[in-house]
Scaffold this motif. Sequence first.
Motif, PDB file in Angstrom:
ATOM      1  N   VAL A 237       6.217  11.437   7.612  1.00 35.37           N
ATOM      2  CA  VAL A 237       6.058  11.413   9.067  1.00 35.37           C
ATOM      3  C   VAL A 237       5.983   9.981   9.571  1.00 35.37           C
ATOM      4  CG1 VAL A 237       4.497  12.020  10.960  1.00 35.37           C
ATOM      5  CG2 VAL A 237       4.976  13.690   9.143  1.00 35.37           C
ATOM      6  N   TYR A 238       5.245   9.160   8.846  1.00 35.98           N
ATOM      7  CA  TYR A 238       5.077   7.748   9.234  1.00 35.98           C
ATOM      8  C   TYR A 238       6.380   6.958   9.066  1.00 35.98           C
ATOM      9  CZ  TYR A 238       3.913   2.834   8.422  1.00 35.98           C
ATOM     10  OH  TYR A 238       3.903   1.459   8.430  1.00 35.98           O
ATOM     11  N   SER A 239       7.010   7.100   7.913  1.00 36.38           N
ATOM     12  CA  SER A 239       8.174   6.262   7.612  1.00 36.38           C
ATOM     13  C   SER A 239       9.376   6.586   8.497  1.00 36.38           C
ATOM     14  CB  SER A 239       8.564   6.398   6.135  1.00 36.38           C
ATOM     15  OG  SER A 239       8.888   7.750   5.828  1.00 36.38           O
ATOM     16  N   TYR A 240       9.492   7.840   8.946  1.00 34.56           N
ATOM     17  CA  TYR A 240      10.616   8.206   9.813  1.00 34.56           C
ATOM     18  C   TYR A 240      10.232   8.230  11.292  1.00 34.56           C
ATOM     19  CZ  TYR A 240      13.274   9.433   5.638  1.00 34.56           C
ATOM     20  OH  TYR A 240      13.945   9.383   4.433  1.00 34.56           O
ATOM     21  N   GLY A 241       9.023   7.778  11.608  1.00 33.17           N
ATOM     22  CA  GLY A 241       8.609   7.678  13.000  1.00 33.17           C
ATOM     23  C   GLY A 241       8.527   9.004  13.717  1.00 33.17           C
TER      24      GLY A 241
ATOM     25  N   VAL B 161       0.838  -1.202   0.000  1.00 31.87           N
ATOM     26  CA  VAL B 161       0.000   0.000   0.000  1.00 31.87           C
ATOM     27  C   VAL B 161       0.872   1.251   0.000  1.00 31.87           C
ATOM     28  CG1 VAL B 161      -1.741   1.309   1.285  1.00 31.87           C
ATOM     29  CG2 VAL B 161      -1.911  -1.181   1.153  1.00 31.87           C
ATOM     30  N   PHE B 162       1.873   1.250   0.862  1.00 35.15           N
ATOM     31  CA  PHE B 162       2.803   2.383   0.932  1.00 35.15           C
ATOM     32  C   PHE B 162       3.516   2.572  -0.408  1.00 35.15           C
ATOM     33  CE2 PHE B 162       6.686   4.615   1.818  1.00 35.15           C
ATOM     34  CZ  PHE B 162       6.377   5.503   2.835  1.00 35.15           C
TER      35      PHE B 162
ATOM     36  N   VAL C  11      -4.927  11.578  11.774  1.00 35.29           N
ATOM     37  CA  VAL C  11      -4.574  12.559  12.806  1.00 35.29           C
ATOM     38  C   VAL C  11      -4.186  13.887  12.165  1.00 35.29           C
ATOM     39  CG1 VAL C  11      -2.889  13.129  14.594  1.00 35.29           C
ATOM     40  CG2 VAL C  11      -3.904  10.846  14.524  1.00 35.29           C
ATOM     41  N   MET C  12      -3.376  13.829  11.108  1.00 35.61           N
ATOM     42  CA  MET C  12      -2.964  15.054  10.426  1.00 35.61           C
ATOM     43  C   MET C  12      -4.153  15.759   9.791  1.00 35.61           C
ATOM     44  SD  MET C  12       0.139  15.358  11.124  1.00 35.61           S
ATOM     45  CE  MET C  12       1.358  14.287  11.892  1.00 35.61           C
ATOM     46  N   LEU C  13      -5.113  14.989   9.302  1.00 35.11           N
ATOM     47  CA  LEU C  13      -6.313  15.574   8.706  1.00 35.11           C
ATOM     48  C   LEU C  13      -7.139  16.293   9.773  1.00 35.11           C
ATOM     49  CD1 LEU C  13      -8.079  15.982   6.231  1.00 35.11           C
ATOM     50  CD2 LEU C  13      -9.167  13.782   6.722  1.00 35.11           C
ATOM     51  N   VAL C  14      -7.276  15.678  10.933  1.00 34.02           N
ATOM     52  CA  VAL C  14      -8.006  16.324  12.037  1.00 34.02           C
ATOM     53  C   VAL C  14      -7.299  17.613  12.447  1.00 34.02           C
ATOM     54  CG1 VAL C  14      -8.672  16.092  14.461  1.00 34.02           C
ATOM     55  CG2 VAL C  14      -9.023  14.189  12.878  1.00 34.02           C
ATOM     56  N   TYR C  15      -5.973  17.572  12.486  1.00 38.55           N
ATOM     57  CA  TYR C  15      -5.184  18.760  12.817  1.00 38.55           C
ATOM     58  C   TYR C  15      -5.461  19.888  11.819  1.00 38.55           C
ATOM     59  CZ  TYR C  15      -0.982  21.686  13.307  1.00 38.55           C
ATOM     60  OH  TYR C  15      -0.106  22.738  13.463  1.00 38.55           O
TER      61      TYR C  15
ATOM     62  N   LEU D 158      -1.624  -0.698  16.390  1.00 40.67           N
ATOM     63  CA  LEU D 158      -2.427  -1.023  15.216  1.00 40.67           C
ATOM     64  C   LEU D 158      -1.683  -1.973  14.284  1.00 40.67           C
ATOM     65  CD1 LEU D 158      -3.843   2.519  14.308  1.00 40.67           C
ATOM     66  CD2 LEU D 158      -5.088   0.635  15.388  1.00 40.67           C
ATOM     67  N   PRO D 159      -2.405  -2.744  13.474  1.00 43.03           N
ATOM     68  CA  PRO D 159      -1.750  -3.559  12.437  1.00 43.03           C
ATOM     69  C   PRO D 159      -0.976  -2.650  11.478  1.00 43.03           C
ATOM     70  CG  PRO D 159      -4.035  -4.220  12.725  1.00 43.03           C
ATOM     71  CD  PRO D 159      -3.863  -2.964  13.502  1.00 43.03           C
ATOM     72  N   PRO D 160       0.114  -3.128  10.895  1.00 43.29           N
ATOM     73  CA  PRO D 160       0.948  -2.291  10.017  1.00 43.29           C
ATOM     74  C   PRO D 160       0.174  -1.577   8.909  1.00 43.29           C
ATOM     75  CG  PRO D 160       2.030  -4.370  10.475  1.00 43.29           C
ATOM     76  CD  PRO D 160       0.659  -4.478  11.067  1.00 43.29           C
ATOM     77  N   TYR D 161      -0.830  -2.242   8.319  1.00 41.89           N
ATOM     78  CA  TYR D 161      -1.541  -1.646   7.201  1.00 41.89           C
ATOM     79  C   TYR D 161      -2.414  -0.456   7.625  1.00 41.89           C
ATOM     80  CZ  TYR D 161      -0.112  -5.525   4.221  1.00 41.89           C
ATOM     81  OH  TYR D 161       0.635  -6.422   3.492  1.00 41.89           O
ATOM     82  N   PHE D 162      -2.684  -0.332   8.908  1.00 39.78           N
ATOM     83  CA  PHE D 162      -3.551   0.746   9.379  1.00 39.78           C
ATOM     84  C   PHE D 162      -2.777   1.907  10.001  1.00 39.78           C
ATOM     85  CE2 PHE D 162      -6.334  -2.996   9.450  1.00 39.78           C
ATOM     86  CZ  PHE D 162      -7.427  -2.514   8.747  1.00 39.78           C
ATOM     87  N   ARG D 163      -1.486   1.746  10.178  1.00 37.82           N
ATOM     88  CA  ARG D 163      -0.706   2.785  10.856  1.00 37.82           C
ATOM     89  C   ARG D 163      -0.595   4.053  10.009  1.00 37.82           C
ATOM     90  NH1 ARG D 163       4.064  -1.307  12.981  1.00 37.82           N
ATOM     91  NH2 ARG D 163       2.716  -2.504  14.410  1.00 37.82           N
ATOM     92  N   LEU D 164      -0.335   3.903   8.729  1.00 37.03           N
ATOM     93  CA  LEU D 164      -0.263   5.077   7.858  1.00 37.03           C
ATOM     94  C   LEU D 164      -1.608   5.781   7.801  1.00 37.03           C
ATOM     95  CD1 LEU D 164       1.104   6.932   5.839  1.00 37.03           C
ATOM     96  CD2 LEU D 164       0.613   5.247   4.044  1.00 37.03           C
ATOM     97  N   ALA D 165      -2.683   5.012   7.744  1.00 38.47           N
ATOM     98  CA  ALA D 165      -4.025   5.602   7.730  1.00 38.47           C
ATOM     99  C   ALA D 165      -4.285   6.381   9.015  1.00 38.47           C
ATOM    100  CB  ALA D 165      -5.080   4.516   7.542  1.00 38.47           C
ATOM    101  N   ALA D 166      -3.808   5.850  10.133  1.00 40.92           N
ATOM    102  CA  ALA D 166      -4.000   6.532  11.413  1.00 40.92           C
ATOM    103  C   ALA D 166      -3.235   7.851  11.448  1.00 40.92           C
ATOM    104  CB  ALA D 166      -3.551   5.626  12.557  1.00 40.92           C
TER     105      ALA D 166
END
Length: 212
Positions: free
Chosen positions: A72-76, A8-9, A98-102, A86-94
């Motif tokens: 942001v996700y890939s560099y932690g 997915v990434f 969060v950034m969208l809510v921000y 969360l499962p790996p496939y959902f971490r980027l979505a999370a």
Amino acid sequence: MGTIDNPVFCGLAVFFTLLFLLNLKSLLKIFPSLWDCVVRWKGNLDLENSIQLSRSRNWIAAILFVPFCMLVYSYGMYTPDFIGDLPPYFRLAAVTGVMLVYLLLRTFLNWQLEMHNYGTSVFTAANRSFYNYCIILFFLLFITGGILTAFSCAEVTIKTVLLFETGLTYLIYIYRRGQIFSSYCNPFSTFLYLCSLELLPTAALVISANLL
């Protein structure tokens, strides 16, 4: 983070790379104006006063939103506990969520300000200057992260450097935005605007990264 093994990434990386290349002309068109925003506060007003440049800026910022979240996700750079669970496939979505809510929180606060001040050009330029510095920050993080990764630097070192660059860019943005407000408001009003429009959403983001 296992991004290379995440189809997915990788698929998103290919898609947004192609989309960015198709719009490279728009970036080259606004790049001098973006640099002008760094060296002087009036550069933000000049960019906003140009319908063509502001539209190109908005489009480039929209294209880079997901790639920015991928960085942001890939560099932690944003790793609260709930994302690690969360499962790996959902971490980027999370992270993206969060950034969208921000962004939505910022947009709502800015909208309230513009409604109160009837959408004056100064306040519009101050509010939308955020996109200018986000575009600059994306390329700064992308280039720096790529160089440090190529030299096989430790993940914690890369993360520290990228967070430092993010903080420095944010401070420059705050300073320029304050200068824009100061051209229209008194110092006390400028301070209140910056606290309400910047401190609230950014503090919420930082707190969520450390407490959730």
